[in-house]
Design an enzyme around this catalytic site. Structure first.
Site: not given
Ligand SMILES: Cc1ncc(C[n+]2csc(CCOP(=O)(O)OP(=O)(O)O)c2C)c(N)n1
Ligand SMILES: Cc1ncc(C[n+]2csc(CCOP(=O)(O)OP(=O)(O)O)c2C)c(N)n1
Ligand SMILES: [Mg+2]
Ligand SMILES: [Mg+2]
Lengths: 337, 345, 337, 345
Positions: A54, A123
């Site tokens: 971000e 959240h």
């Molecule tokens: C700083 C932040 N940005 C966005 C999110 C929303 N978000 C939650 S999980 C996620 C995806 C994470 O992807 P990854 O690291 O590959 O983990 P996975 O869910 O695939 O295990 C996002 C964008 C968040 N929780 N925190």
């Protein structure tokens, strides 16, 4: 009259404006699916999915805006804005001033905010009063589809940064993906008129910083934004039976704040309660009291806000978030004093 | 452009102008006409000139806290710039911005005093350029200290994943304020860029001809492919981190002053509790070596202007002409600026 | 009595506490030179210079604190805290609550703040009221060497995160390195008693959240922190000649705020002016008015704050920052109304 | 530990317990007993088990939004954990934290719902360990999406520059929510780690035996050298991003529902203005392939439990014993938890 959901209204305006102005782009995590329709209609050059960083992509959006684009950047939840705070505090908000007012930053930052569905304290924050502390940005929080559309139009057309906050209880998209997820076994206190209701046939650029008198009344002024406005309406219904007539102001804009209309209302009623889902201390509720005092208004004051980190447990959560019940109690108390 | 030879006299003129301009700034700062912090580009002129002289209209620059020289070289009105540093209402930013917050919309130049912010900023400029189907590139200037800033790192990822024409120019003087960057940097910077999928090279940033030549083909290629590139260029900072740098003051100080300065040092050396005396000795040694090291760096042979000048000595006449022309320009400028300022008073 | 500079006082306490408690470490950019004495006395294991990545090293400090250390982390200027905001907003401030109050985060975040020496809007912010919006952290702003030492002791001994802000006009170290730089040709409006004055023979852990009545008075209450307190003192001298007796409160703690002593004072004087170098809107000045109203105090209210981004130009800067002159004018006006 | 053979039955038991526990969570979520978002570890059990079973007292874990399974495997009281997910005052965090904010001080386990925050968090744990001269390491669990988060990148630098015993465990399921990570990731993750000076390898994270073996020597070595290491382990997420994942719902949906879903799609396909029809077709194709791809991944042959079980079939009896033991434990647990909850009502 046409009806729309909160999400549809916003999307409809963005769609219209993206047709009108090729410089508008949409950026953010997963926007190719979250904004599926826009993605299909405008393609991946204009609806750009980002990596999860971000700070970097919001920082990039600031200069992209300076170079002539008009980015609408999504920070999924406003809670995550901490990661990108420097881009807001020291860049988006300050470039115009630093440049001697010669360089604009036409940037909309879109985020989901608010609680009431059991997602916990990292959240469900609101943070609008916090963000509004920073000079150089506007903060807007619509409470219904019609305003959501109109205000998004205003936000897009402004030449300075606007943070546009969408309460999750009003948004089908967020509520469906984060809380319902296809199940019918949970229920949240969703204000139906905030979620789905009438919209104008043509979107109109609402005056920046103008509040909406949702309901006129003579005994007390209730000021709120977003879902809080609906809590006030609910409370006002109950209070009517107690012969208390509430005037309800939907601020819509936290910053700039519509001081003169708040003052006008409180001069009439002599009483105000600020209903604010953001944290109580050092925020919106305090600012409103200061403005009234600076303008020599005589009034009784109360506030119903979130006082600490929001607990995960639904039961505890309901205890900390503003509610119609709390509003009624506070109003009654004020009349007894 | 690839095969073109650099006009080394033109490059020297750019560098010399920048040098003289900054020396004037330094004087005004010493005199108290300029307030607050002041970070100079003295010692990194070869990098600035070698990169910036390849830019064309529509190219953008994201600057860090050392913006004066790049702005001068990019063609910003020097009078406006100087007035800005003096906080004057006719300054580039009406006196609102000041030396770390310099902006020129018409030149697409933005500054930030937030270390690392030039990374995302250049990405945004490049995104706009590519979106508008231009062939313009964006430069991110930053130090090797900033290369560890989180947002700088992920801006490498953004530039790579989106394939954007960002030229990352890391001006490596080995130190951030007083921290030897090696001690806080894992691995190697060009390797980092490569691991993000960005091609990178290390350059001697003291040699303007060399920087210019390398950048000629790099930038030429970037315009064709509209993709990113990463440069680490070694340089020095003749006036240390900022004007009045306390380490340089220590280095330059007379004996009386250095006793004043070492007094508290010795006190903490002998305070009863804490680390062992051995460790304390090591700490002192570290600080002393830091002072010496920073001082050493600033020897004449590391000055990019001296280096360039040596090459030009064969045509001494032309060199002198350039220098006197620039000196005149600077004199006129300062005269003009002072008149403007006094006019107000 | 012993005299010390503001910086020395803080260093003296940290030195004392580092001897007492091996778990205290100092972290931040350039601390090996900025805190040279501590570095030499305690070595590089305990005085740890970091790369420039505020988000990562402050995030790391939060868990280091959870694992038993007591980090004092330096974010050079509070303006840079935007980079590290997520670590504060979503981690430092929330871990204790999230863990069911089972896990403490004993963390001190030290930052230089404030303007008045010509460094521009990205380097002279105060932000204390902004930071105090976040529940779960304390914010403290000393105005003189004695308080600085005592409050640092309190901050170190607390088991929850404290943001400790040091105004650059009070700090030899920052003012020398950022503004004077060895030259004698510039001068800033440095309050001498704030910079160098008497300190107690033994540092005492001041009560958390307790303000200091700097000067008693009967006609009006002036509330401030940091350099603002000295501006109030200066104004009070001038106002004495106009037969106006000012009571001056040095809040010291922005959060928690000493509501009861503010209330007590304003109940007496019936008038308050908040002098706040932080941004006016949605901050400290508003919060104080709300607390007074909630407690049914009757009073006249005014505030003198920074209203927008701070300009670089010294002339313009002096116009936007609170000053004794502005205070006098505002007080006089309030008495004329 | 290097030469030890894994007790694959013990590993299977860990995985099976975690699986059954999460299935129970899923059921409770479906029934509406658990509110809000719920991210499962279903599909990454082999990584969790293969790493966590090497941990000893004093080791720390920094978790992302998929904390349930690691907590279970680390030995957190499952009843307390389940009560927490249900928002009960007797829960692990008294109902304050909930599923993305799970903390256990005695186990040194911290969670964060902020993507990328587990990087700095593990660095801090490791710093404390090294400072206290312990031989304990810290694990950072995160997804390949988080590997692009700025603070995650600079936490690699911190771990390397300070030489701290952080084991970075990137659970790579190719996707973050609905974004194919390849499309937003420059270069290669293990190369990145190396460019920061951290050794790294890629692993098949579906094979628990393999993960365990690799981690045996990695972790053993980390304790000796107290330095960082980086793992990328491939895995899947059987329930998509979170329970009720809309892409999985689309994939699983009946024809009626899919018409409802494609309705708006078709509308935006044919709206008058915007990108060319060709481009729109490409966008639709992209979304469709995403849906199929995510669905495809979740085939049985990619299930780490199925894989492990196949290896154990030679001793079917022992396998059945383990499974029925775990099933009993889970049944007792749910019974116990339900009683606690109903007791309140
Ligand atoms: C700083 C932040 N940005 C966005 C999110 C929303 N978000 C939650 S999980 C996620 C995806 C994470 O992807 P990854 O690291 O590959 O983990 P996975 O869910 O695939 O295990 C996002 C964008 C968040 N929780 N925190
Ligand atoms: C986010 C942030 N952190 C810290 C600072 C303070 N600061 C200003 S310049 C600087 C050092 C930068 O070092 P480097 O990037 O190597 O550039 P150099 O000064 O050596 O040219 C620091 C730490 C800042 N301005 N912004
Ligand atoms: Mg440097
Ligand atoms: Mg993933």
């Amino acid at each position: 009259m046409k009806k729309m959901s909160f999400d549809q209204a916003i999307e409809s305006v963005i769609q219209q404006e993206m047709i009108n102005d090729k410089n508008i782009i949409v950026m953010g995590e997963d926007v190719h699916t979250i904004r599926l329709n826009l993605f299909i209609q405008f393609g991946k050059e204009r609806v750009i999915s980002t990596p999860i960083c971000e700070d970097a992509f919001l920082g990039a959006a600031v200069t992209a805006a300076m170079a002539g684009l008009r980015p609408i950047v999504e920070i999924m939840l406003v809670d995550f804005i901490g990661v990108a705070m420097d881009a807001i505090l020291n860049h988006a908000a300050k470039v115009n001033f630093f440049s001697g007012n010669k360089w604009d930053v036409p940037l909309v930052i879109r985020s989901a905010c608010g609680g009431g569905y059991g997602d916990g304290g990292q959240h469900e924050q609101s943070l609008w009063g916090w963000l509004a502390h920073i000079p150089g940005i506007s903060v807007v929080v619509p409470s219904n589809p019609s305003d959501a559309g109109n205000l998004m139009l205003s936000a897009i057309q402004m030449n300075s940064p606007v943070i546009f906050l969408e309460h999750k209880l009003l948004s089908d998209l967020w509520l469906d993906s984060m809380a319902y997820g296809g199940r019918t076994t949970v229920n949240f206190d969703v204000p139906s008129a905030g979620k789905y209701s009438e919209v104008p046939t043509k979107w109109e650029d609402l005056l920046v910083g103008q509040l909406n008198v949702v309901k006129e009344g003579i005994d007390i002024t209730l000021v709120s934004v977003g879902v809080g406005v609906h809590r006030c309406l609910e409370a006002a219904e109950i209070l009517k039976d107690k012969n208390i007539s509430c005037e309800i102001l939907d601020l819509r804009w936290i910053s700039p704040l519509d001081s003169s209309n708040i003052i006008r209302s409180v001069k009439k009623t002599g009483k105000i309660i600020v209903v604010d889902e953001d944290y109580k201390q050092f925020g919106l509720s305090g600012e409103i009291s200061a403005i009234l005092l600076e303008n020599h208004v005589n009034f009784k004051y109360g506030r119903i806000c979130t006082e600490g980190t929001i607990p995960f447990s639904r039961k505890l959560e309901d205890q900390v978030l503003p509610s119609a019940k709390k509003i009624v109690e506070k109003v009654v108390l004020m009349f007894e004093e | 452009m690839n095969n073109e030879e650099p006009d080394i006299f033109a490059l020297y003129e750019l560098m010399f102008y920048s040098r003289r301009f900054e020396e004037m700034v330094q004087e005004l700062w010493d005199k108290g006409k300029i307030f607050g912090e002041m970070h100079m580009s003295l010692g990194e002129e070869a990098i600035n000139a070698g990169v910036i002289s390849h830019l064309v209209e529509g190219d953008a620059i994201a600057l860090d806290h050392r913006g004066t020289s790049p702005l001068i070289m990019r063609g910003i009105n020097p009078k406006k710039l100087l007035l800005e540093l003096l906080g004057h209402p006719n300054g580039l930013c009406r006196g609102n911005g000041g030396h770390m917050h310099l902006f020129s919309k018409e030149h697409l130049v933005a500054s930030s005093g937030i270390v690392g912010a030039s990374g995302p900023a250049a990405v945004g400029f490049a995104l706009a350029s590519k979106y508008k189907k231009k062939q313009n590139i964006a430069i991110a200037f930053f130090g090797e200290g900033a290369a560890n800033q989180s947002m700088m790192l992920s801006s490498l990822n953004l530039a790579s994943a989106w394939n954007l024409p960002v030229l990352f120019v890391c001006k490596d003087n080995d130190v951030s304020i007083t921290t030897p960057s090696k001690e806080v940097t894992g691995g190697n910077l060009t390797e980092r860029a490569k691991s993000f999928g960005i091609n990178g090279i290390e350059l001697n940033g003291l040699d303007v001809e060399f920087v210019w030549q390398k950048c000629a083909s790099i930038i030429d290629n970037m315009r064709k492919t509209m993709s990113p590139f990463f440069i680490v260029a070694k340089c020095i900072h003749k006036e240390g981190h900022l004007l009045g740098d306390s380490i340089l003051r220590a280095q330059r100080s007379t004996i009386k002053e250095s006793i004043e300065r070492t007094g508290p040092l010795l006190k903490s050396l002998t305070r009863l509790k804490g680390a062992s005396i051995l460790k304390r000795g090591a700490s002192i040694a570290k600080i002393m070596s830091l002072i010496t090291k920073i001082g050493d760096q600033l020897k004449k042979r590391n000055d990019p202007l001296v280096l360039a000048k040596n090459k030009l000595k064969k045509n001494n006449e032309k060199l002198e002409l350039i220098e006197s022309k620039v000196n005149n320009q600077i004199e006129t400028l300062i005269f003009d600026v002072m008149k403007t300022i006094e006019g107000d008073e």
